[in-house]
Design a protein around this motif. Structure first.
Motif, PDB file in Angstrom:
ATOM      1  N   PHE A  11       0.823  -1.211   0.000  1.00 38.13           N
ATOM      2  CA  PHE A  11       0.000   0.000   0.000  1.00 38.13           C
ATOM      3  C   PHE A  11       0.860   1.265   0.000  1.00 38.13           C
ATOM      4  N   LEU A  12       1.849   1.306  -0.894  1.00 40.36           N
ATOM      5  CA  LEU A  12       2.652   2.519  -1.013  1.00 40.36           C
ATOM      6  C   LEU A  12       1.827   3.682  -1.532  1.00 40.36           C
ATOM      7  N   PHE A  13       0.790   3.369  -2.293  1.00 41.06           N
ATOM      8  CA  PHE A  13      -0.032   4.439  -2.858  1.00 41.06           C
ATOM      9  C   PHE A  13      -0.925   5.058  -1.789  1.00 41.06           C
ATOM     10  N   PHE A  14      -0.891   4.536  -0.554  1.00 39.38           N
ATOM     11  CA  PHE A  14      -1.696   5.095   0.515  1.00 39.38           C
ATOM     12  C   PHE A  14      -0.993   6.249   1.229  1.00 39.38           C
ATOM     13  N   SER A  15       0.236   6.605   0.841  1.00 37.89           N
ATOM     14  CA  SER A  15       0.964   7.659   1.549  1.00 37.89           C
ATOM     15  C   SER A  15       0.226   8.984   1.415  1.00 37.89           C
ATOM     16  N   THR A  16       0.205   9.731   2.502  1.00 40.58           N
ATOM     17  CA  THR A  16      -0.576  10.974   2.571  1.00 40.58           C
ATOM     18  C   THR A  16       0.350  12.171   2.637  1.00 40.58           C
ATOM     19  N   PHE A  17      -0.139  13.292   2.068  1.00 42.61           N
ATOM     20  CA  PHE A  17       0.638  14.531   2.065  1.00 42.61           C
ATOM     21  C   PHE A  17      -0.330  15.694   1.910  1.00 42.61           C
ATOM     22  N   ALA A  18      -0.041  16.792   2.560  1.00 39.04           N
ATOM     23  CA  ALA A  18      -0.882  17.990   2.459  1.00 39.04           C
ATOM     24  C   ALA A  18       0.012  19.213   2.453  1.00 39.04           C
ATOM     25  N   SER A  19      -0.369  20.219   1.625  1.00 39.14           N
ATOM     26  CA  SER A  19       0.360  21.497   1.625  1.00 39.14           C
ATOM     27  C   SER A  19      -0.626  22.609   1.333  1.00 39.14           C
ATOM     28  N   ALA A  20      -0.336  23.772   1.839  1.00 38.71           N
ATOM     29  CA  ALA A  20      -1.199  24.949   1.643  1.00 38.71           C
ATOM     30  C   ALA A  20      -0.335  26.114   1.210  1.00 38.71           C
ATOM     31  N   THR A  21      -0.902  26.944   0.407  1.00 39.79           N
ATOM     32  CA  THR A  21      -0.195  28.134  -0.052  1.00 39.79           C
ATOM     33  C   THR A  21      -1.001  29.368   0.295  1.00 39.79           C
ATOM     34  N   ASN A  22      -0.390  30.525   0.079  1.00 39.31           N
ATOM     35  CA  ASN A  22      -1.096  31.768   0.376  1.00 39.31           C
ATOM     36  C   ASN A  22      -2.203  31.969  -0.649  1.00 39.31           C
ATOM     37  N   MET A  26      -7.983  35.042  -4.067  1.00 36.47           N
ATOM     38  CA  MET A  26      -8.252  34.010  -5.051  1.00 36.47           C
ATOM     39  C   MET A  26      -9.659  34.224  -5.595  1.00 36.47           C
ATOM     40  N   HIS A  27      -9.770  34.176  -6.959  1.00 34.65           N
ATOM     41  CA  HIS A  27     -11.073  34.364  -7.589  1.00 34.65           C
ATOM     42  C   HIS A  27     -11.648  33.087  -8.180  1.00 34.65           C
ATOM     43  N   ARG A  28     -10.835  32.010  -8.218  1.00 35.43           N
ATOM     44  CA  ARG A  28     -11.300  30.778  -8.852  1.00 35.43           C
ATOM     45  C   ARG A  28     -10.613  29.571  -8.198  1.00 35.43           C
ATOM     46  N   ILE A  29     -11.375  28.483  -8.112  1.00 30.59           N
ATOM     47  CA  ILE A  29     -10.842  27.239  -7.521  1.00 30.59           C
ATOM     48  C   ILE A  29     -10.945  26.146  -8.569  1.00 30.59           C
ATOM     49  N   LEU A  43     -16.413  21.493  -3.049  1.00 30.02           N
ATOM     50  CA  LEU A  43     -16.653  22.933  -3.044  1.00 30.02           C
ATOM     51  C   LEU A  43     -17.538  23.333  -1.873  1.00 30.02           C
ATOM     52  N   GLN A  44     -18.471  22.498  -1.508  1.00 30.46           N
ATOM     53  CA  GLN A  44     -19.302  22.810  -0.347  1.00 30.46           C
ATOM     54  C   GLN A  44     -18.479  22.826   0.932  1.00 30.46           C
ATOM     55  N   ILE A  45     -17.493  21.938   1.010  1.00 31.41           N
ATOM     56  CA  ILE A  45     -16.631  21.916   2.191  1.00 31.41           C
ATOM     57  C   ILE A  45     -15.800  23.187   2.261  1.00 31.41           C
ATOM     58  N   LEU A  46     -15.210  23.553   1.085  1.00 30.34           N
ATOM     59  CA  LEU A  46     -14.423  24.778   1.071  1.00 30.34           C
ATOM     60  C   LEU A  46     -15.300  26.015   1.226  1.00 30.34           C
ATOM     61  N   ASN A  47     -16.569  25.876   0.733  1.00 30.36           N
ATOM     62  CA  ASN A  47     -17.567  26.938   0.916  1.00 30.36           C
ATOM     63  C   ASN A  47     -17.101  28.277   0.313  1.00 30.36           C
ATOM     64  N   HIS A  48     -16.269  28.156  -0.762  1.00 30.02           N
ATOM     65  CA  HIS A  48     -15.791  29.360  -1.453  1.00 30.02           C
ATOM     66  C   HIS A  48     -15.080  30.323  -0.511  1.00 30.02           C
ATOM     67  N   SER A  49     -14.489  29.754   0.561  1.00 31.34           N
ATOM     68  CA  SER A  49     -13.819  30.657   1.516  1.00 31.34           C
ATOM     69  C   SER A  49     -12.569  31.280   0.933  1.00 31.34           C
ATOM     70  N   SER A  50     -12.013  30.684  -0.087  1.00 33.22           N
ATOM     71  CA  SER A  50     -10.784  31.234  -0.660  1.00 33.22           C
ATOM     72  C   SER A  50     -11.034  32.435  -1.538  1.00 33.22           C
ATOM     73  N   LYS A  80      -1.958  30.159  -8.572  1.00 34.03           N
ATOM     74  CA  LYS A  80      -1.477  30.510  -9.906  1.00 34.03           C
ATOM     75  C   LYS A  80      -2.428  31.546 -10.510  1.00 34.03           C
ATOM     76  N   ASN A  81      -1.920  32.851 -10.617  1.00 35.43           N
ATOM     77  CA  ASN A  81      -2.677  33.930 -11.257  1.00 35.43           C
ATOM     78  C   ASN A  81      -4.094  34.034 -10.686  1.00 35.43           C
ATOM     79  N   ASN A  82      -4.176  34.334  -9.408  1.00 32.85           N
ATOM     80  CA  ASN A  82      -5.470  34.478  -8.720  1.00 32.85           C
ATOM     81  C   ASN A  82      -6.369  33.258  -8.871  1.00 32.85           C
ATOM     82  N   LYS A  83      -5.727  32.143  -9.057  1.00 31.74           N
ATOM     83  CA  LYS A  83      -6.469  30.900  -9.215  1.00 31.74           C
ATOM     84  C   LYS A  83      -5.906  29.876  -8.223  1.00 31.74           C
ATOM     85  N   LEU A  84      -6.802  29.191  -7.500  1.00 27.96           N
ATOM     86  CA  LEU A  84      -6.420  28.164  -6.522  1.00 27.96           C
ATOM     87  C   LEU A  84      -6.641  26.796  -7.167  1.00 27.96           C
ATOM     88  N   ILE A  85      -5.519  26.058  -7.285  1.00 25.38           N
ATOM     89  CA  ILE A  85      -5.576  24.713  -7.872  1.00 25.38           C
ATOM     90  C   ILE A  85      -5.390  23.700  -6.739  1.00 25.38           C
TER      91      ILE A  85
END
Length: 809
Positions: A11-22, A26-29, A43-50, A80-85
């Motif tokens: 289960f090597l594909f089970f490895s977890t990782f998380a990162s956040a940026t500034n 942001m106008h788009r997700i 999107l409901q979880i994020l609730n357009h908070s970004s 990336k350019n006011n866009k959250l990926i």
């Protein structure tokens, strides 16, 4: 290594990782990498908070929330350019999970464990929960003794990150305890500790015959019992320092080592009693205080102190007594102070006693049986004891006690016994039997437990054949004046035809009677005192040396009282009995000791004057080195001696009968034998007619006045296979030794010299035999098979030997 191998390879594909940026302004997700979860839910979880300003903290919280759903193994946010990926990697979606190879646990039980960790079909698989599931399952197997369980995880990849998982379990063999050791003990030996723990956890240890499988639950209970053992003996500072389990390479064998710290023993220094009603202070409390000073502190002593104090005041009419104990421990000096608070409420007296429901027993008789008087203290415990002992008489089906307050009185109560008597108090039985010496017998038994509605027990036993008739009568009467004392009267009558007799049965007890007083059983001990009379007839006096000597001791002319070949003897005797029995019996398993002493001596105005003492001991002791095995010791010692010129009567001699024991010899084939004599006419050299006395040995064993019989049995532990096949099964080996002799043989110089010259059977030989036996409980009752072999003496005839025997006792 177990979890590294399966989770970091499969289960090597089970490895977890998380990162956040500034993610300010942001106008788009944009969401990438999802396959089974709709983007709208994310999107409901994020609730357009970004899309708002200064919401970086909210975004981080939303990312943590995504992780808490346990549906993702990797979350990465890129600006990336006011866009959250958002790059998301889902956990594998389990289409189906299955398992096999589980024999010790049912499928339902493993399903419950999977559901406990939320591992089911049609949901996402969480690596952390899956690890915990396998860890818990492995612990469950270890508690059952499986320490070498292997898990093979087979994964089948399907489309859209969907998988099937199959868990193949290899339980392997169960581990067994081969050594159990306790060290660090100073005050109790290892054998003492193991013996005490053996009764609670006997199936956990190695008993030198089979390896006992390890059981984790029983091992935990053993540790609890070990601590309880020390606490009950006053070692309050006891603790278990270390537990080591050493496994073999294949993990099939386990050595267990327990390191303990006993600490010091605590003793009761003093006992303080506070009584709110000082006028009711009883002097018996001082005896309780004195008896427990210096005794070890344990639950048994504390409970005994409380019960004894309660019993004192219960007998004084305080049914609602309250006793509270407070323990003050001085750990520096290892001493304990007990503070007892006694709270007494109202005292009650019995005003009136009544009975209802009795049909066969009179009111007067019931009052004598229950032994209560009006205006005495109300003692509910004594009422319970009386009811309990009355049930043992089989005269009652049930007894109810109603206690009501007397009208117009505060401290008086009325006691009403509602009883239902047992109408079936009679028992009649007829049977046939066969005796090698007496032939076929007809037996008639009549038992009436309430003769003439008097509460007395009557027993009639008649044994009849073509030659003789034996009649025995017994009458048991409970004494009302003495609690639980029993008066027993016995009588017997034997009728024998003059023309029918057996050569070695020269004595016949014609009739007799006896009256005995039995005390109640107190601490497993019972006493009895009897006095009685016996009339014995010597049938067909034959030329028997020992018999002639005995009759000569009664009179100068042994035939002076001879009437039609009968010689009558009258004996008046006193008999005493001491009985101690604390044996605990369950099936064939026994533990404890039974000791019995019987003495009988003649009164001076009897024809005989002798004293006979018989001692019997049965002891069942568990062997400390061989668990589940029991050592049975049986000892019989009999003595008989006379006074003055009179000899010990032959009909009171000890004879060998092994009805309840195992031996390699037949019944009544051990000890002195009868020597017959005959005067043969002879004409000497002077042609004078004279006679020669000729002696003839025989095989008629007449016994002796001294006997020692020792029998030792080793009862083997029961194997599990036999426990499944039979309800009760027992096997063992035995060693039996017996010696019966007559001290009066050597007292006669002529007889002793006769033995030396004529080479008769030595009456002082010791007979030793050994063998094995098997006993089991069948639908016909208990059956015992005995295989034996005599050891001594070497030249004993085969007709005396009993190499194989079957009995139903």
């Amino acid at each position: 290594m177990l979890f590294k191998k399966f989770f970091f390879v499969s289960f090597l594909f089970f490895s977890t990782f998380a990162s956040a940026t500034n993610i300010d302004n942001m106008h788009r997700i944009s969401i990438h990498g999802i396959q089974n979860i709709p983007s709208q839910k994310i999107l409901q979880i994020l609730n357009h908070s970004s899309l708002r300003k200064n919401i970086q903290n909210n975004a981080v919280k939303n990312i943590n929330y995504l992780f808490n759903t346990k549906n993702f193994t990797n979350i990465r946010l890129v600006k990336k350019n006011n866009k959250l990926i958002a790059f998301l990697k889902e956990s594998p979606f389990v289409e189906k999970i299955s398992f096999s190879g589980n024999h010790s646990f049912s499928n339902e039980y493993i399903d419950q464990l999977l559901q406990k960790f939320n591992i089911q079909d049609k949901i996402f698989l969480n690596l952390y929960d899956f690890k915990n599931f396998l860890f818990l399952l492995n612990k469950k197997y270890e508690n059952k003794g499986y320490f070498n369980v292997k898990y093979d995880l087979q994964k089948t990849l399907l489309s859209k990150n969907t998988i099937n998982i199959k868990i193949i379990i290899s339980e392997n063999s169960r581990s067994s305890v081969v050594k159990f050791n306790i060290y660090g003990n100073k005050y109790f030996s290892k054998n003492k500790l193991l013996t005490s723990l053996f009764y609670c956890n006997r199936s956990l240890f190695y008993n030198n015959f089979i390896l006992q499988p390890y059981d984790g639950f029983k091992f935990k209970k053993l540790l609890i019992d070990l601590r309880k053992f020390y606490i009950d003996h006053g070692y309050l500072d006891f603790k278990i320092k270390e537990i080591k389990k050493i496994y073999s390479k294949d993990k099939k064998k386990i050595n267990i080592y327990i390191n303990i710290h006993e600490g010091e023993k605590y003793f009761i220094k003093n006992l303080f009693i506070y009584n709110k009603n000082k006028n009711c202070f009883n002097k018996n409390i001082n005896e309780v205080i004195k008896s427990f000073k210096g005794s070890p502190l344990n639950n048994q002593n504390i409970s005994t102190i409380k019960n004894k104090i309660e019993d004192i005041f219960l007998k004084l009419g305080f049914p609602n007594i309250s006793v509270s104990l407070h323990v003050d421990v001085d750990r520096n000096n290892k001493k304990v102070f007990l503070y007892t608070l006694i709270t007494l409420k109202k005292r009650y007296f019995i005003d009136k006693i009544s009975f209802s429901g009795n049909k066969y027993l009179s009111q007067r008789l019931l009052k004598n049986i229950f032994n209560h008087n009006s205006r005495c203290f109300f003692d509910k415990q004594s009422i319970k004891d009386v009811c309990y002992h009355l049930f043992e008489t089989d005269l009652f089906q049930f007894i109810k006690v109603h206690i009501t307050k007397k009208l117009g009185s505060i401290n008086d109560v009325n006691v009403n016994y509602v009883i239902q008597e047992n109408s079936k108090t009679k028992n009649v039985n007829m049977s046939t039997n066969y005796d090698p010496n007496r032939g076929f017998l007809l037996k008639f038994i009549f038992l009436e437990k309430n003769i003439f509605k008097s509460g007395n027990e009557f027993y009639l036993d008649i044994l009849k054949n073509f030659v003789d008739t034996n009649i025995k009568l017994h009458l048991l009467k409970p004494l009302g004046l003495f609690k639980r004392f029993v008066l027993k009267s016995d009588a017997f009558l034997n009728i024998l035809r003059n023309s029918s007799h057996l050569p070695h049965n020269f004595a016949n007890k014609v009739f007799g009677c006896c009256t005995s007083l039995y005390t109640p059983t107190i601490r497993n001990k019972t006493l009895a005192l009897s006095c009685g009379y016996e009339n014995i007839r010597i049938v067909n006096i034959i030329p028997h040396v020992s018999l002639f000597r005995y009759l000569s001791s009664l009179s100068k002319n042994p035939f002076s009282r001879r009437i039609k070949n009968n010689f009558f003897i009258n004996d008046f005797f006193i008999k005493y009995i001491f009985d101690f029995n604390n044996i605990i019996e369950k099936g064939f398993y026994k533990k404890g000791m039974h000791m019995k002493l019987i003495g009988k001596f003649m009164l001076p105005f009897s024809d005989n004057f002798y004293h006979k003492i018989f001692f019997n001991l049965d002891q069942y002791v568990p062997i400390r080195s061989i668990f589940n095995a029991i050592f049975h010791n049986h000892l019989e010692v009999g003595t008989g001696f006379s006074s003055g010129f009179r000899l010990f009567p032959l009909y009171e001699n000890y004879k060998f009968f092994n009805s309840s024991l195992k031996s390699g010899f037949k019944d009544n084939f051990i000890g002195p034998v009868a020597i017959y004599y005959k005067f043969i006419p002879y004409i000497n050299s002077n042609k004078n007619r004279t006679s020669i006395l000729k002696f003839y040995p025989s095989t008629d064993f007449i016994g002796g006045n001294m006997m020692i019989h020792a029998n030792m049995e080793l009862l083997f532990p029961t194997f599990k296979l036999f426990k499944r096949l039979f309800r009760f099964f027992q096997a063992g080996c035995f060693l039996d030794a017996i010696n019966i002799w007559d001290t009066q043989w050597k007292n006669s110089i002529s007889l002793f010299s006769l033995h030396e010259t004529e080479n008769f059977n030595n009456p002082s030989n010791t007979y030793i035999s050994t063998g094995i036996f098997i006993r089991w409980l069948s639908f016909l009752g208990p059956i015992t098979f005995v295989f034996s072999n005599p050891l001594l003496p070497k030249d004993i005839p085969n007709r005396f030997i009993n190499k194989f025997d079957v009995n139903f006792t």
